[in-house]
Write a protein that holds these residues in place. Structure first.
Motif, PDB file in Angstrom:
ATOM      1  N   GLU A  31       0.553  -1.343  -0.016  1.00  0.00           N
ATOM      2  CA  GLU A  31      -0.055  -0.244   0.182  1.00  0.00           C
ATOM      3  C   GLU A  31       0.790   0.825  -0.312  1.00  0.00           C
ATOM      4  OE1 GLU A  31      -3.122  -0.628   2.726  1.00  0.00           O
ATOM      5  OE2 GLU A  31      -4.120   0.432   1.632  1.00  0.00           O
ATOM      6  N   ASN A  32       2.049   1.019   0.390  1.00  0.00           N
ATOM      7  CA  ASN A  32       3.023   2.589   1.379  1.00  0.00           C
ATOM      8  C   ASN A  32       3.491   2.519  -1.360  1.00  0.00           C
ATOM      9  OD1 ASN A  32       3.324   4.090   3.490  1.00  0.00           O
ATOM     10  ND2 ASN A  32       3.618   1.892   4.455  1.00  0.00           N
TER      11      ASN A  32
ATOM     12  N   LEU B   9       0.323   3.890  -2.749  1.00  0.00           N
ATOM     13  CA  LEU B   9      -1.523   4.405  -1.768  1.00  0.00           C
ATOM     14  C   LEU B   9      -1.468   5.972  -3.006  1.00  0.00           C
ATOM     15  CD1 LEU B   9      -2.839   3.686   0.193  1.00  0.00           C
ATOM     16  CD2 LEU B   9      -1.688   5.446   1.726  1.00  0.00           C
ATOM     17  N   GLY B  10      -2.993   6.062  -2.930  1.00  0.00           N
ATOM     18  CA  GLY B  10      -3.425   6.863  -3.810  1.00  0.00           C
ATOM     19  C   GLY B  10      -3.525   6.353  -5.049  1.00  0.00           C
ATOM     20  N   ARG B  11      -3.063   5.554  -5.866  1.00  0.00           N
ATOM     21  CA  ARG B  11      -2.609   4.812  -7.241  1.00  0.00           C
ATOM     22  C   ARG B  11      -3.104   3.465  -7.769  1.00  0.00           C
ATOM     23  NH1 ARG B  11       1.603   7.615  -6.910  1.00  0.00           N
ATOM     24  NH2 ARG B  11       3.542   6.631  -6.040  1.00  0.00           N
ATOM     25  N   GLU B  12      -3.914   2.913  -6.099  1.00  0.00           N
ATOM     26  CA  GLU B  12      -4.143   1.644  -6.245  1.00  0.00           C
ATOM     27  C   GLU B  12      -4.411   1.471  -7.432  1.00  0.00           C
ATOM     28  OE1 GLU B  12      -5.310   3.939  -3.872  1.00  0.00           O
ATOM     29  OE2 GLU B  12      -5.273   3.295  -1.964  1.00  0.00           O
ATOM     30  N   PRO B  13      -4.430  -0.091  -7.938  1.00  0.00           N
ATOM     31  CA  PRO B  13      -4.679  -0.315  -9.197  1.00  0.00           C
ATOM     32  C   PRO B  13      -6.530  -0.660  -8.762  1.00  0.00           C
ATOM     33  CG  PRO B  13      -3.298  -2.117  -8.325  1.00  0.00           C
ATOM     34  CD  PRO B  13      -3.593  -1.095  -7.702  1.00  0.00           C
ATOM     35  N   ARG B  14      -7.297  -0.830  -9.554  1.00  0.00           N
ATOM     36  CA  ARG B  14      -9.027  -0.389  -9.472  1.00  0.00           C
ATOM     37  C   ARG B  14      -9.561  -1.432 -10.474  1.00  0.00           C
ATOM     38  NH1 ARG B  14     -10.651   5.384  -7.072  1.00  0.00           N
ATOM     39  NH2 ARG B  14      -9.785   5.627  -8.916  1.00  0.00           N
TER      40      ARG B  14
ATOM     41  N   GLY C 248     -14.483  -0.128  -9.541  1.00  0.00           N
ATOM     42  CA  GLY C 248     -14.425   0.890  -8.515  1.00  0.00           C
ATOM     43  C   GLY C 248     -13.516   0.774  -7.563  1.00  0.00           C
ATOM     44  N   ARG C 249     -13.124  -0.647  -7.594  1.00  0.00           N
ATOM     45  CA  ARG C 249     -12.851  -0.948  -5.868  1.00  0.00           C
ATOM     46  C   ARG C 249     -11.168  -1.505  -6.152  1.00  0.00           C
ATOM     47  NH1 ARG C 249     -14.754  -7.223  -4.270  1.00  0.00           N
ATOM     48  NH2 ARG C 249     -12.445  -6.989  -3.709  1.00  0.00           N
ATOM     49  N   ILE C 250     -11.100  -1.190  -4.619  1.00  0.00           N
ATOM     50  CA  ILE C 250      -8.833  -1.756  -4.804  1.00  0.00           C
ATOM     51  C   ILE C 250      -9.382  -3.051  -5.434  1.00  0.00           C
ATOM     52  CG2 ILE C 250      -7.273  -1.852  -3.831  1.00  0.00           C
ATOM     53  CD1 ILE C 250      -7.678   0.376  -2.492  1.00  0.00           C
TER      54      ILE C 250
ATOM     55  N   TRP D  79      -6.747  -5.798  -5.242  1.00  0.00           N
ATOM     56  CA  TRP D  79      -5.906  -5.810  -3.320  1.00  0.00           C
ATOM     57  C   TRP D  79      -5.048  -7.391  -4.720  1.00  0.00           C
ATOM     58  CZ3 TRP D  79      -4.734  -3.389   0.103  1.00  0.00           C
ATOM     59  CH2 TRP D  79      -5.255  -2.789   1.027  1.00  0.00           C
TER      60      TRP D  79
ATOM     61  N   TYR E 255     -16.826  -2.545   3.425  1.00  0.00           N
ATOM     62  CA  TYR E 255     -16.284  -2.306   1.538  1.00  0.00           C
ATOM     63  C   TYR E 255     -15.110  -1.245   1.345  1.00  0.00           C
ATOM     64  CZ  TYR E 255     -16.835  -1.546  -3.074  1.00  0.00           C
ATOM     65  OH  TYR E 255     -16.342  -1.795  -4.550  1.00  0.00           O
TER      66      TYR E 255
ATOM     67  N   HIS F  69     -11.691  -1.154   3.120  1.00  0.00           N
ATOM     68  CA  HIS F  69     -10.797  -1.990   2.482  1.00  0.00           C
ATOM     69  C   HIS F  69     -10.598  -1.650   1.028  1.00  0.00           C
ATOM     70  CE1 HIS F  69      -9.530  -3.174   6.552  1.00  0.00           C
ATOM     71  NE2 HIS F  69     -10.758  -3.151   7.382  1.00  0.00           N
ATOM     72  N   TYR F  70     -11.868  -1.102   0.583  1.00  0.00           N
ATOM     73  CA  TYR F  70     -11.682  -1.090  -1.035  1.00  0.00           C
ATOM     74  C   TYR F  70     -12.005   0.122  -1.583  1.00  0.00           C
ATOM     75  CZ  TYR F  70     -11.898  -6.706  -0.368  1.00  0.00           C
ATOM     76  OH  TYR F  70     -11.930  -7.935  -0.023  1.00  0.00           O
ATOM     77  N   THR F  71     -11.972   0.850  -1.191  1.00  0.00           N
ATOM     78  CA  THR F  71     -11.562   2.081  -2.080  1.00  0.00           C
ATOM     79  C   THR F  71     -10.596   3.402  -1.676  1.00  0.00           C
ATOM     80  OG1 THR F  71     -13.192   3.812  -0.420  1.00  0.00           O
ATOM     81  CG2 THR F  71     -14.559   2.577  -1.852  1.00  0.00           C
ATOM     82  N   ARG F  72      -9.957   3.884  -1.728  1.00  0.00           N
ATOM     83  CA  ARG F  72      -9.112   5.180  -1.889  1.00  0.00           C
ATOM     84  C   ARG F  72      -9.170   5.772  -0.807  1.00  0.00           C
ATOM     85  NH1 ARG F  72      -6.747   7.080  -7.770  1.00  0.00           N
ATOM     86  NH2 ARG F  72      -5.970   4.468  -8.170  1.00  0.00           N
TER      87      ARG F  72
ATOM     88  N   THR G 166      -6.894   6.310   2.556  1.00  0.00           N
ATOM     89  CA  THR G 166      -6.332   7.602   2.573  1.00  0.00           C
ATOM     90  C   THR G 166      -7.199   7.575   4.302  1.00  0.00           C
ATOM     91  OG1 THR G 166      -6.655   8.339   0.721  1.00  0.00           O
ATOM     92  CG2 THR G 166      -6.032   9.853   2.922  1.00  0.00           C
TER      93      THR G 166
ATOM     94  N   MET H 141       3.085  11.288   0.288  1.00  0.00           N
ATOM     95  CA  MET H 141       2.847  10.853  -0.554  1.00  0.00           C
ATOM     96  C   MET H 141       1.782  11.228  -1.266  1.00  0.00           C
ATOM     97  SD  MET H 141       2.782   7.837   1.798  1.00  0.00           S
ATOM     98  CE  MET H 141       2.581   6.524   1.555  1.00  0.00           C
TER      99      MET H 141
ATOM    100  N   LEU I 115      -2.094  12.477  -0.935  1.00  0.00           N
ATOM    101  CA  LEU I 115      -2.759  11.616  -0.755  1.00  0.00           C
ATOM    102  C   LEU I 115      -3.247  13.412  -0.280  1.00  0.00           C
ATOM    103  CD1 LEU I 115      -2.061   8.718   1.982  1.00  0.00           C
ATOM    104  CD2 LEU I 115      -2.756   9.025  -0.777  1.00  0.00           C
TER     105      LEU I 115
END
Lengths: 497, 321
Positions: free
Chosen positions: A99-100, A103-108, A111-113, A115, B183, B186-189, B193, B207, B209
């Motif tokens: 995540e570090n 973070l801020g540009r996670e592959p989605r 619409g959800r991250i 993982w 949800y 754990h699954y949204t930016r 954040t 970073m 954010l």
């Protein structure tokens, strides 16, 4: 030669009337490592902050890929292609490594991250730096060196064209430094433009293609081929003070001050025995994580020993807390001056007075006049710049912050001064001053424990060197004609020679 | 091997809550007849659905390293606004919408003040707490009962479950809130954040954010959850009362902390909060079943548990350091 990716011209920046940068030029080409050199307070950090948009400029222009730019802040700079990795790792220790990095540009996905994609991407990015580790583990569990590499991996993920590395090696041990330099070389080969700030002259000479030297906010010049000696002379504006021959004969001190026998703490340092003599310097050498700081914390009572005893002047002492240690005349300068030592928002005067006031008890305040006297003397003795007792401590450069911290303990006139990495992240000039100061203090009968990752430095100041490896004290060597290679060999064989 | 122990440590506070919950429940069922009846367990959810919703919002706030003291007052305000507007003959859906908008806006406002003026959340939400509670008394100084058919329908319609048991619609709403919350976290930016800001606000900013936006949104979420909790309380009691939910912010904070979320932020889980609310519910039920103990014993036990948990958290974090 390819066109320059970055050109800064005539940069000027003032803070409250103090000129931090005056007509500075700087340029950077793709596929090169360009070192920015200078003493503390020379303006290196300010120049970087101007580049990354933390500060605006008062005059001058910044051209990035031929276009004039003025980034609104680090985030905007990063989006624009200028990524910065700071000396202090600025990541979130509570989150996972993966995540570090992302973070801020996670592959989605939907619409959800996503993982599993996130972890995969993190592994790939780390692989580019030749690092492999469990990316789901929290970052806080990793060593500082690994955290630094994670920070670089994060910087790389954006389509960075310029990578700014601000003192990235100051917390790393020699092996880790080599690894980082390797990473820089391969990034350079991929066409990255790297702005490298470091106080380690040998690292800079080993890797930099070009060097720009600043002094007192002014440009000294840009160099491609220069010797270490010339470089230092450019930085400090005069010839290198003679660092060699700082100490003469090995001093055996004037009687034992502190004696630790079988002192140890589970999971921290294996039981060790040490003698610290008045008027001498005991150096602690070892790789990062070998237990140097932990040993010092035991001697200061910051951690509790679970075995062994400490005798001071032949009287057993229970070092239950730093308070007890302070009352016995022990002072400890922490390696982490930002979080464990200096209080950023207090003034230089308040920071210096702190320990002395604590030792007196709060019911007996020091008069303002007495404070001013003491502080003025410290500022003069240690040459703290700016020489303004009311300056905010957090605004000082790293070397001067370190001096403030030193001053705080020196005015309590300790019998034993423990210095944990006192010269980390500060420049050659200030380093030499601190080393010389240590020599002077011991000449007055103070005992000093000196911890540093730089073996040359440990050897330069110490009379005796305790070598640590894997949290064991593996050898104690009298420092007569020891060389760094001897110490490395001792670490390598674990003292079995 | 090391990662295993590491992740185990991360879950330790939650495990401890779970163990305690099972222990308290086991104790109750051994001691009192009918304690283990499944309807008793479900009643526990029915009686605490509104607290669960409020605590879910509080979890967001605490995870980010903040605190929201205004939630109890916002809950009370929501019950009163509902009762008053329904009394004026407003249609139920409009009332619900208005209440939710008021709650979210109050949270948004407090978040904005916290962010733009760089003020401590404690003080800002303390002000919000007085403000909302004071507003309650301008609407009415006494309880207003609700007779709106939609509200009474929601209040009185049981949802049957197998085994002849039932839950209220409020419980379903609360569980949906929890599911959405998990949800989002754990699954949204936005959710990640929240954790990043709680871990280190300074780092999160460096970073790149959106720290400011996230902080404001967090308080809006908490305000929204408080308003929704207020609606559930209005369903549950069919009244609006300025004396509702006094001190509820502290119950919510207690539930979050007992659920294993660290008060300084950055570490914890929404499901832990569910356990925390359940622990509080079990304690209440135990004391009700005993019958001889004064209800203030609930507070004493909660106090003791809180102590236990903060000490446990300290021990865990110290060892992992």
């Amino acid at each position: 030669m390819p066109a320059e990716i970055l050109r800064m011209t005539g940069i000027r920046k003032e803070f409250a009337g103090v000129v931090a940068l005056d007509d500075v030029d700087f340029r950077l080409f793709p596929g090169e490592v360009h070192a920015l050199m200078g003493e503390n307070g020379a303006g290196k950090s300010t120049l970087i902050k101007v580049l990354t948009g933390v500060h605006g400029v008062d005059a001058g222009t910044v051209l990035f890929a031929g276009e004039p730019v003025s980034f609104a802040g680090p985030a905007a700079a990063q989006r624009g292609g200028v990524s910065t990795v700071y000396q202090e790792v600025n990541l979130c220790p509570n989150l996972s490594v993966a995540e570090n990095i992302l973070l801020g540009r996670e592959p989605r996905r939907f619409g959800r991250i996503h993982w599993s994609a996130l972890r995969r991407r993190a592994v790939e990015l780390l692989a580019r730096l030749e690092v492999s580790l469990d990316v789901s583990a929290p970052l806080g569990q990793q060593s500082i060196a690994v955290q630094q590499l994670v920070a670089i991996a994060r910087a790389l993920d954006v389509d960075a064209r310029v990578l700014v590395l601000d003192e990235p090696t100051s917390s790393l041990d020699p092996g880790e430094v080599e690894r980082l330099l390797g990473v820089m070389r391969s990034l350079r080969a991929q066409g990255m433009a790297i702005l490298f700030v470091s106080h380690f002259i040998d690292q800079v000479l080993a890797i930099a293609d070009r060097m720009t030297v600043l002094r007192n906010g002014k440009l000294v010049g840009e160099y491609t081929d220069i010797t270490a000696r010339e470089l230092v002379a450019k930085m400090i504006g005069k010839d290198l003070p003679v660092l060699e021959g700082l100490r003469g004969e090995v001093r055996h001190g004037e009687g034992t001050l502190m004696q630790a026998s079988d002192l140890g703490r589970k999971g921290s340092v294996a039981p060790f025995s040490l003698e610290i003599s008045r008027g001498s310097v005991l150096g602690l050498a070892g790789l990062l994580g070998s237990g140097r700081t932990e040993l010092a914390r035991l001697l200061f009572g910051a951690d509790h020993a679970d075995s062994g005893e400490v005798r001071i002047d032949d009287t057993p002492v229970a070092l239950r807390s730093p308070r007890v240690a302070v009352s016995k005349g022990i002072a400890f300068c922490s390696e982490n001056r930002k979080t464990e030592g200096l209080i950023q928002d207090l003034t230089v005067r308040e920071n210096i007075i702190l320990a002395m006031q604590a030792a007196r008890g709060w019911t007996r305040p020091l008069s303002r006049r007495r404070q001013d006297e003491i502080v003025a003397r410290s500022i003069e003795l240690l040459d703290i710049r700016p020489a303004d007792p009311e300056a905010r401590a957090g605004d000082l450069s790293g070397g001067n912050q370190q001096k403030v911290l030193l001053a705080r303990w020196l005015i309590t006139e300790p019998k034993l001064l423990i210095l944990d990495e006192p010269t980390r992240g500060i420049d050659v000039g200030a380093k030499a001053e601190i080393q010389r100061l240590v020599a002077e203090l011991t000449a007055d009968g103070m005992a000093v424990v000196f911890i540093s990752a730089e073996l040359e430095e440990v050897l330069r100041v110490s009379d005796k060197v305790a070598v640590l490896r894997d949290r064991h004290v593996v050898a104690q060597l009298a420092n007569d004609s020891l060389t760094p290679d001897d110490i490395m060999a001792t670490i390598a064989d674990g003292g079995e020679r | 091997m090391t990662t295993l122990t590491v992740s185990r440590k991360r879950y330790l506070p939650i495990l401890a809550t779970l163990v305690m919950l099972v222990g308290a429940f086991g104790f109750g069922s051994a001691r009192y007849d009918g304690f283990a009846d499944s309807q008793v367990v479900l009643n526990l959810l029915i009686d605490n659905a509104f607290l669960l919703v409020v605590a879910a919002g509080m979890t967001f706030v605490i995870l980010s390293g903040g605190i929201d003291l205004s939630v109890g007052s916002v809950v009370a305000l929501s019950t009163l606004v509902s009762a008053k507007l329904l009394g004026h003959g407003w249609p139920a859906p409009v009332v619900i919408l208005v209440v939710l908008v008021i709650g979210a806006s109050l949270g948004l406002g407090m978040g904005a003040v916290i962010h733009f003026f760089e003020l401590q959340p404690f003080v800002v939400t303390l002000a919000g707490m007085f403000l909302a509670r004071g507003l309650c008394y301008t609407i009415s100084v006494e309880s207003i009962s609700i007779t709106n058919p939609f509200f009474t329908y929601v209040a009185q319609t049981p949802i049957s479950l197998p085994g002849g048991t039932h839950v209220s619609i409020g419980v379903v709403i609360a569980l949906v809130v929890v599911a959405v919350g998990v949800y989002v976290l754990h699954y949204t930016r936005f959710g990640r954040t929240v954790y990043a800001v709680g871990g280190s606000e300074q780092s999160a900013m460096l970073m790149g954010l959106p720290v400011g936006r996230t902080k404001i949104q967090i308080y809006a979420v908490s305000g929204f959850c408080s308003a929704l909790g207020g609606l559930l309380l209005a369903f549950y009691t069919l009244s609006g009362n300025p004396l509702h939910a006094i001190g509820m912010e502290l119950d919510a904070i207690a539930a979050v902390v007992i659920g294993g979320t660290v008060l300084t932020g950055g570490s914890g889980y929404l499901l832990g909060t569910v356990l925390g609310v359940t622990v509080l519910g079990v304690i209440q039920t135990l004391i009700t079943f005993d019958g001889t103990l004064s209800s203030w014993w609930t507070r004493i036990v909660i106090g003791a548990l809180l102590f236990l948990f903060i000490v446990l958290q300290r021990l865990v974090t110290r060892r992992t350091r």
